[in-house]
Design a protein around this motif. Structure first.
Motif, PDB file in Angstrom:
ATOM      1  N   GLY A  49       0.665  -1.143  -0.131  1.00  0.00           N
ATOM      2  CA  GLY A  49       0.026   0.006  -0.001  1.00  0.00           C
ATOM      3  C   GLY A  49       0.776   1.152  -0.027  1.00  0.00           C
ATOM      4  N   CYS A  50       1.966   1.085  -0.337  1.00  0.00           N
ATOM      5  CA  CYS A  50       3.041   2.290  -0.209  1.00  0.00           C
ATOM      6  C   CYS A  50       2.347   3.491  -1.331  1.00  0.00           C
ATOM      7  CB  CYS A  50       4.230   2.276  -0.660  1.00  0.00           C
ATOM      8  SG  CYS A  50       4.604   1.345  -2.269  1.00  0.00           S
ATOM      9  N   ARG A  51       2.589   4.592  -0.970  1.00  0.00           N
ATOM     10  CA  ARG A  51       2.087   5.756  -1.774  1.00  0.00           C
ATOM     11  C   ARG A  51       3.393   6.687  -2.048  1.00  0.00           C
ATOM     12  NH1 ARG A  51      -2.647   8.406   1.542  1.00  0.00           N
ATOM     13  NH2 ARG A  51      -2.699   9.797  -0.059  1.00  0.00           N
ATOM     14  N   ILE A  52       3.854   6.422  -3.403  1.00  0.00           N
ATOM     15  CA  ILE A  52       4.960   7.150  -3.640  1.00  0.00           C
ATOM     16  C   ILE A  52       4.995   8.164  -4.718  1.00  0.00           C
ATOM     17  CG2 ILE A  52       7.498   6.768  -4.834  1.00  0.00           C
ATOM     18  CD1 ILE A  52       7.113   5.110  -2.068  1.00  0.00           C
ATOM     19  N   VAL A  53       5.626   9.289  -4.730  1.00  0.00           N
ATOM     20  CA  VAL A  53       5.896  10.173  -5.834  1.00  0.00           C
ATOM     21  C   VAL A  53       7.325  10.232  -6.047  1.00  0.00           C
ATOM     22  CG1 VAL A  53       5.368  12.670  -6.357  1.00  0.00           C
ATOM     23  CG2 VAL A  53       4.078  11.403  -4.928  1.00  0.00           C
ATOM     24  N   ALA A  85       3.059   8.171  -8.526  1.00  0.00           N
ATOM     25  CA  ALA A  85       2.705   9.224  -9.470  1.00  0.00           C
ATOM     26  C   ALA A  85       4.205   9.698  -9.465  1.00  0.00           C
ATOM     27  CB  ALA A  85       2.207  10.237  -8.387  1.00  0.00           C
ATOM     28  N   LEU A  86       4.294  10.459 -10.742  1.00  0.00           N
ATOM     29  CA  LEU A  86       5.602  11.000 -11.335  1.00  0.00           C
ATOM     30  C   LEU A  86       5.423  12.622 -11.424  1.00  0.00           C
ATOM     31  CD1 LEU A  86       8.198  10.431 -12.559  1.00  0.00           C
ATOM     32  CD2 LEU A  86       7.227  10.167 -14.864  1.00  0.00           C
ATOM     33  N   VAL A  87       6.498  13.253 -11.116  1.00  0.00           N
ATOM     34  CA  VAL A  87       6.369  14.626 -11.588  1.00  0.00           C
ATOM     35  C   VAL A  87       7.548  15.001 -12.400  1.00  0.00           C
ATOM     36  CG1 VAL A  87       6.869  16.904 -10.293  1.00  0.00           C
ATOM     37  CG2 VAL A  87       5.492  15.322  -9.106  1.00  0.00           C
ATOM     38  N   LEU A 112       4.466  18.954  -7.981  1.00  0.00           N
ATOM     39  CA  LEU A 112       4.287  18.152  -6.753  1.00  0.00           C
ATOM     40  C   LEU A 112       2.913  18.037  -6.484  1.00  0.00           C
ATOM     41  CD1 LEU A 112       5.555  16.295  -4.906  1.00  0.00           C
ATOM     42  CD2 LEU A 112       6.166  18.045  -3.486  1.00  0.00           C
ATOM     43  N   GLU A 113       2.306  19.281  -6.221  1.00  0.00           N
ATOM     44  CA  GLU A 113       1.051  19.476  -5.743  1.00  0.00           C
ATOM     45  C   GLU A 113      -0.273  18.782  -6.453  1.00  0.00           C
ATOM     46  OE1 GLU A 113       2.955  21.978  -6.383  1.00  0.00           O
ATOM     47  OE2 GLU A 113       3.619  22.178  -4.015  1.00  0.00           O
ATOM     48  N   ALA A 114       0.044  18.703  -7.831  1.00  0.00           N
ATOM     49  CA  ALA A 114      -0.851  17.712  -8.931  1.00  0.00           C
ATOM     50  C   ALA A 114      -0.500  16.533  -8.714  1.00  0.00           C
ATOM     51  CB  ALA A 114      -0.453  18.469 -10.236  1.00  0.00           C
ATOM     52  N   GLY A 117      -2.106  15.237  -5.625  1.00  0.00           N
ATOM     53  CA  GLY A 117      -4.011  15.324  -5.752  1.00  0.00           C
ATOM     54  C   GLY A 117      -4.493  16.460  -4.872  1.00  0.00           C
ATOM     55  N   ARG A 118      -3.561  17.617  -4.581  1.00  0.00           N
ATOM     56  CA  ARG A 118      -4.009  18.533  -3.916  1.00  0.00           C
ATOM     57  C   ARG A 118      -5.224  19.520  -4.783  1.00  0.00           C
ATOM     58  NH1 ARG A 118       1.686  19.980  -1.441  1.00  0.00           N
ATOM     59  NH2 ARG A 118       1.503  18.526   0.328  1.00  0.00           N
ATOM     60  N   PRO A 119      -6.142  19.725  -4.043  1.00  0.00           N
ATOM     61  CA  PRO A 119      -7.230  20.550  -4.721  1.00  0.00           C
ATOM     62  C   PRO A 119      -6.669  21.936  -5.179  1.00  0.00           C
ATOM     63  CG  PRO A 119      -8.193  19.851  -2.486  1.00  0.00           C
ATOM     64  CD  PRO A 119      -6.577  19.332  -2.296  1.00  0.00           C
ATOM     65  N   GLY A 120      -7.117  22.165  -6.277  1.00  0.00           N
ATOM     66  CA  GLY A 120      -6.647  23.524  -6.773  1.00  0.00           C
ATOM     67  C   GLY A 120      -5.173  23.498  -7.436  1.00  0.00           C
ATOM     68  N   ALA A 121      -4.759  22.463  -7.322  1.00  0.00           N
ATOM     69  CA  ALA A 121      -3.259  22.005  -8.193  1.00  0.00           C
ATOM     70  C   ALA A 121      -3.382  22.330  -9.566  1.00  0.00           C
ATOM     71  CB  ALA A 121      -2.755  20.589  -7.735  1.00  0.00           C
ATOM     72  N   ALA A 122      -2.529  22.987 -10.165  1.00  0.00           N
ATOM     73  CA  ALA A 122      -2.369  23.243 -11.584  1.00  0.00           C
ATOM     74  C   ALA A 122      -2.269  21.944 -12.196  1.00  0.00           C
ATOM     75  CB  ALA A 122      -1.310  23.987 -12.108  1.00  0.00           C
ATOM     76  N   SER A 123      -2.933  21.496 -13.357  1.00  0.00           N
ATOM     77  CA  SER A 123      -2.868  20.154 -14.008  1.00  0.00           C
ATOM     78  C   SER A 123      -1.990  20.262 -15.160  1.00  0.00           C
ATOM     79  CB  SER A 123      -4.184  19.719 -14.148  1.00  0.00           C
ATOM     80  OG  SER A 123      -4.962  20.406 -15.006  1.00  0.00           O
TER      81      SER A 123
END
Length: 126
Positions: A49-53, A85-87, A112-114, A117-123
């Protein structure tokens, strides 16, 4: 808010942010850097269940060794039921990801914000 990144190697810093482990790749990601990063990457992606960026914003050079690291991380995270996820916003690195098809498997986020999954993050912009 995220913590200051702790350097594990000169090419990798890791910190926690919003329940995610952020792996910040730095500098030139070539075969030598991949050899340094690989063991840390395996340790961090081997948990259920790891959550990696993976954040490539500070990468100056990225070759097939870097692609192998991303593919390995993606496989390990998915095997363990996690999320990766990848930035990436660098045009040349984005091109490599697109040409190799890795961007279809691991769609890059511009910030990184996108990726978190932060609200309002630029996509779509940097």
């Amino acid at each position: 808010m995220g913590q200051e990144a702790a350097p594990l190697t000169r090419h990798l810093r890791v910190h926690q942010d919003g329940g995610h482990t952020v792996l910040e790749f730095r500098g030139e990601i070539d075969i030598a850097a991949a050899a340094e990063i690989g063991p840390h990457l395996d340790a961090l992606t081997g948990h259920p269940g790891c959550r990696i960026v993976i954040d490539l914003r500070r990468v100056e050079f990225f070759d097939c060794s870097g692609l192998r690291l991303l593919h390995r991380a993606r496989h390990r995270v998915h095997v363990h039921g996690g999320r990766l996820a990848l930035v990436c916003a660098h045009p040349l690195t984005l091109r490599i990801l697109r040409i190799t098809g890795l961007s279809r498997l691991l769609p890059p986020h511009p910030t990184l914000e996108a990726a978190l999954g932060r609200p309002g993050a630029a996509s779509g912009s940097h």
